[in-house]
Design a protein around this motif. Structure first.
Motif, short mmCIF file in Angstrom:
data_model
loop_
_atom_site.label_atom_id
_atom_site.label_comp_id
_atom_site.label_asym_id
_atom_site.label_seq_id
_atom_site.Cartn_x
_atom_site.Cartn_y
_atom_site.Cartn_z
N SER A 1 0.83 -1.20 0.00
CA SER A 1 0.00 0.00 0.00
C SER A 1 0.87 1.25 0.00
N GLY A 2 0.32 2.32 -0.54
CA GLY A 2 1.02 3.59 -0.61
C GLY A 2 0.03 4.69 -0.91
N PRO A 3 0.50 5.91 -1.09
CA PRO A 3 -0.41 7.03 -1.36
C PRO A 3 -1.12 6.88 -2.70
N THR A 4 -2.24 7.56 -2.81
CA THR A 4 -3.04 7.53 -4.03
C THR A 4 -3.01 8.90 -4.69
N ARG A 5 -2.69 8.94 -5.97
CA ARG A 5 -2.72 10.19 -6.72
C ARG A 5 -4.09 10.34 -7.38
N ILE A 6 -4.60 11.56 -7.31
CA ILE A 6 -5.98 11.81 -7.73
C ILE A 6 -6.03 13.00 -8.68
N ALA A 7 -6.84 12.85 -9.73
CA ALA A 7 -7.13 13.97 -10.63
C ALA A 7 -8.61 13.94 -10.96
N HIS A 8 -9.16 15.10 -11.33
CA HIS A 8 -10.59 15.20 -11.57
C HIS A 8 -10.88 15.79 -12.95
N ARG A 9 -11.75 15.12 -13.69
CA ARG A 9 -12.40 15.63 -14.90
C ARG A 9 -11.44 16.27 -15.90
N PRO A 10 -10.50 15.51 -16.41
CA PRO A 10 -9.54 16.07 -17.38
C PRO A 10 -10.19 16.37 -18.72
N ASP A 11 -9.55 17.24 -19.48
CA ASP A 11 -9.97 17.45 -20.87
C ASP A 11 -9.63 16.20 -21.67
N ILE A 12 -10.57 15.77 -22.51
CA ILE A 12 -10.34 14.55 -23.29
C ILE A 12 -9.70 14.93 -24.61
N THR A 13 -8.44 15.34 -24.51
CA THR A 13 -7.60 15.58 -25.70
C THR A 13 -6.28 14.86 -25.46
N LYS A 14 -5.63 14.47 -26.53
CA LYS A 14 -4.37 13.72 -26.38
C LYS A 14 -3.33 14.54 -25.64
N ALA A 15 -3.21 15.82 -25.99
CA ALA A 15 -2.19 16.65 -25.35
C ALA A 15 -2.44 16.78 -23.86
N SER A 16 -3.69 17.02 -23.49
CA SER A 16 -4.03 17.19 -22.08
C SER A 16 -3.80 15.90 -21.29
N LEU A 17 -4.22 14.77 -21.85
CA LEU A 17 -4.07 13.49 -21.15
C LEU A 17 -2.61 13.05 -21.09
N ASP A 18 -1.83 13.36 -22.12
CA ASP A 18 -0.39 13.05 -22.07
C ASP A 18 0.27 13.82 -20.94
N GLU A 19 -0.08 15.09 -20.80
CA GLU A 19 0.49 15.92 -19.74
C GLU A 19 0.08 15.42 -18.36
N LEU A 20 -1.21 15.03 -18.23
CA LEU A 20 -1.70 14.54 -16.94
C LEU A 20 -1.04 13.21 -16.59
N ALA A 21 -0.85 12.33 -17.57
CA ALA A 21 -0.20 11.04 -17.31
C ALA A 21 1.21 11.25 -16.77
N ALA A 22 1.93 12.22 -17.34
CA ALA A 22 3.29 12.49 -16.87
C ALA A 22 3.28 12.95 -15.41
N LEU A 23 2.31 13.77 -15.04
CA LEU A 23 2.22 14.24 -13.65
C LEU A 23 1.85 13.09 -12.71
N LEU A 24 0.90 12.25 -13.13
CA LEU A 24 0.46 11.15 -12.28
C LEU A 24 1.54 10.10 -12.08
N LEU A 25 2.47 10.01 -13.03
CA LEU A 25 3.52 9.00 -12.96
C LEU A 25 4.87 9.57 -12.53
N SER A 26 4.90 10.81 -12.08
CA SER A 26 6.17 11.42 -11.68
C SER A 26 6.79 10.64 -10.53
N PRO A 27 8.12 10.59 -10.45
CA PRO A 27 8.81 9.77 -9.44
C PRO A 27 8.49 10.15 -8.01
N ASP A 28 8.25 11.44 -7.74
CA ASP A 28 7.96 11.88 -6.38
C ASP A 28 6.49 11.61 -6.07
N GLU A 29 6.23 10.55 -5.33
CA GLU A 29 4.85 10.12 -5.10
C GLU A 29 4.08 11.03 -4.15
#
Length: 579
Positions: A272-300
């Protein structure tokens, strides 16, 4: 359809039966295999969202995907499957010399029950492989190895996968044949209470994850808070980690509108560990690519841009609270300082379900039965205005005062009425289970409830719609009711109208499209309330007066006093429409 596909279909269907010759299971599967879109709960996902989920589980072209195994439990039109194949081929070609497509046979397993979808998507897979210059014989061999025709909950599969992705079917229990539901219950411990079919889909998918494997699903989030999700939440708490949660409400994530509240969950087989949360992203490739990078950043622990982090979301069977707000802090404080509403002398219930409303319900005066065999009925439309305006409907009561059903021989009018509608009444599931009691309603009727003052609450609303009924009507099953021998119901009405009810319901229930909430008993019971004896006389008078006058500001001011809310808590209560 090819001869090979026909043979494979027959073998798959036979292997799904848990007992040799268990024809009812095979018959039920056969019906589902040709069912329509709604019956099988098929909802199709946009490519941008598919790419986003594959990124979040780490199924990306820079990885040696030819060494990994990916599973899609319900591939439908191939929304996830085809993108995964594209990524697999690109990664394989970039990393492997002397390429031989046959080595990719174990990289994917994708299951589909619906026969037409299986055939149509198999053709898409073959077309894609041929477009990618895979030899025809190799393409056919890969398609036959990758694709499985059958019920994911019953077919045999390899022991473990590195990634499981998809959009599991959303099918209510009542649409699943009884024999098949019994088989699911025997195999999966999470099929509990009114669990929808995606619950065992998640259970089996998690059980097939290898160490550090990742599941990425987009589906309804009801299980995260509802009663029926308790066993699945406990399973996650015990052996897995909720790594990422992305709220997808009111986003165009699918090719069609959905009413249920969807979310993306990434659950991993790790500590178990912390949970990263995001709400209601824009459904565009650029926006989701940027959000994925933030959600997967090394600093949890990093809370960057739209990404928030909650240290502890998962806690046994407890609902997952995924809000990070002043409203949640207020809920926690009230839970600490006050008893639950039913511990404060109130009762929360739901009105009567009949299973055949057209037979049991009609204009009260036209129900030609003995006077003590019918009751005036409250329906949601009777309280739309905020006050009771009875439209004159009534309900048949087949129950004796001491329990059990009345003897129809003693009630000739009732007997005539019911027998004239026996075709409608006797075909219900409850009647088939106990033919001698064919004329009972699903829920027992207690006539004393009609005469008891109560608060009526409709199921689905944007805000708390709390209506006082002074003891004339029996509630229909689309209405919840609250009664109390301690609290003055007008005062209680003021408390619940103030925003307290919506605060708790919004915290613990799942939202529907458009911001609507389910004001169900399980959520209403979470409301915290002082005991009536602990409320001072001045506050009592203010609560009662505000409710009778329909004074919203007066209700709020009296509630601020009742709970001793700070300025910050008052603002949180006023703003809980944003939850």
């Amino acid at each position: 359809m090819s001869q090979l596909t026909t043979e494979k279909r027959t073998l798959t269907q036979v292997s799904q039966s848990s007992l040799p010759g268990m024809c009812p299971v095979e018959d039920a599967l056969e019906k589902l295999s040709i069912a329509g879109v709604e019956e099988r709960g098929a909802i199709f996902t946009k490519r941008e969202v598919v790419e986003f989920i594959l990124d979040l589980v780490g199924y990306t072209q820079d990885k040696p995907l030819h060494t990994l195994r990916l599973l899609e439990p319900s591939f439908g039109d191939g929304d996830f499957l085809l993108v995964a194949i594209e990524r697999l081929l690109a990664a394989w070609r970039s990393k492997v010399k002397g390429q031989n497509a046959s080595q990719l046979g174990d990289c994917i397993r994708a299951v589909e029950l619906h026969a037409e979808s299986y055939d149509a998507t198999r053709k898409k897979v073959l077309d894609l492989l041929r477009h990618e210059k895979i030899k025809k014989a190799d393409a056919t061999a890969l398609a036959d190895r990758w694709l499985v025709l059958g019920d994911f909950l019953l077919v045999d599969l390899p022991d473990s996968f590195h990634c499981v992705v998809g959009n599991p079917p959303y099918v209510r229990q009542e649409l699943i044949p009884d024999v098949l539901l019994s088989e699911y219950r025997a195999r999966y411990s999470t099929v509990y209470d009114r669990a929808d079919i995606y619950i065992p889909f998640i259970e089996r998918s998690l059980s097939l994850l290898g160490p550090n494997g990742s599941l990425g699903f987009i589906c309804a989030d009801r299980w995260m808070k509802n009663r029926y999700g308790g066993p699945l939440r406990a399973m996650v708490a015990r052996d897995y980690r909720l790594k990422i949660y992305v709220d997808m409400v009111d986003t165009p994530a699918f090719h069609a509108d959905v009413i249920a509240y969807p979310a993306i969950t990434i659950i991993t087989r790790e500590k178990s560990g912390p949970t990263r949360i995001a709400h209601r992203p824009d459904i565009t490739k650029a926006s989701l690519d940027e959000l994925a990078a933030l959600l997967l950043s090394p600093d949890e622990t990093a809370q960057v841009g739209p990404v928030r982090v909650i240290a502890t979301v998962v806690d046994g069977t407890q609902p997952w609270i995924l809000e990070f707000s002043d409203q949640l802090a207020l809920v926690r404080r009230l839970e600490r300082d006050f008893p639950a509403i039913e511990d404060a002398g109130c009762k929360v219930g739901i009105g009567v379900a009949t299973g055949a409303d057209k037979a049991f319900i009609g204009p009260f005066e036209d129900l030609d039965v003995e006077p003590d065999r019918k009751l005036p009925l409250a329906m949601p439309r009777d309280i739309e205005s905020g006050e009771v305006k009875w439209r004159g409907l009534g309900i048949i009561n087949p129950f004796a005062e001491g329990g059990g059903l009345v003897d129809l021989r003693e009630y000739p009018k009732l007997r005539k009425y019911l027998e004239s509608r026996k075709d409608q009444i006797a075909k219900r599931h409850i009647a088939k289970k106990a033919p001698a009691n064919w004329y009972r309603t699903i829920d027992r009727i207690y006539p004393a409830l009609a005469k008891q003052p109560k608060l009526l609450v409709p199921d689905i609303k944007g805000g708390a719609h709390i209506v006082y009924e002074d003891g004339m009507l029996y509630p229909h099953h689309n209405l919840y009711f609250i009664t109390s021998d301690e609290w003055d119901l007008r005062a209680l009405q003021a408390v619940l109208r103030s925003g307290i009810a919506r605060l708790f319901v919004a915290t613990y229930s799942t939202k529907m499209r458009g911001g609507y909430l389910r004001f169900q008993a399980q959520y209403l019971r979470r409301i915290r309330l002082p005991r009536w004896s602990a409320v001072n006389a001045d506050t009592k008078k203010k609560l009662i007066a505000a409710a009778k006058a329909g004074d919203e500001a007066g209700c709020n001011n009296a509630v601020f006093q009742l709970y001793a809310l700070t300025r910050k808590e008052r603002e949180a209560l006023r703003g809980n429409g944003e939850l």
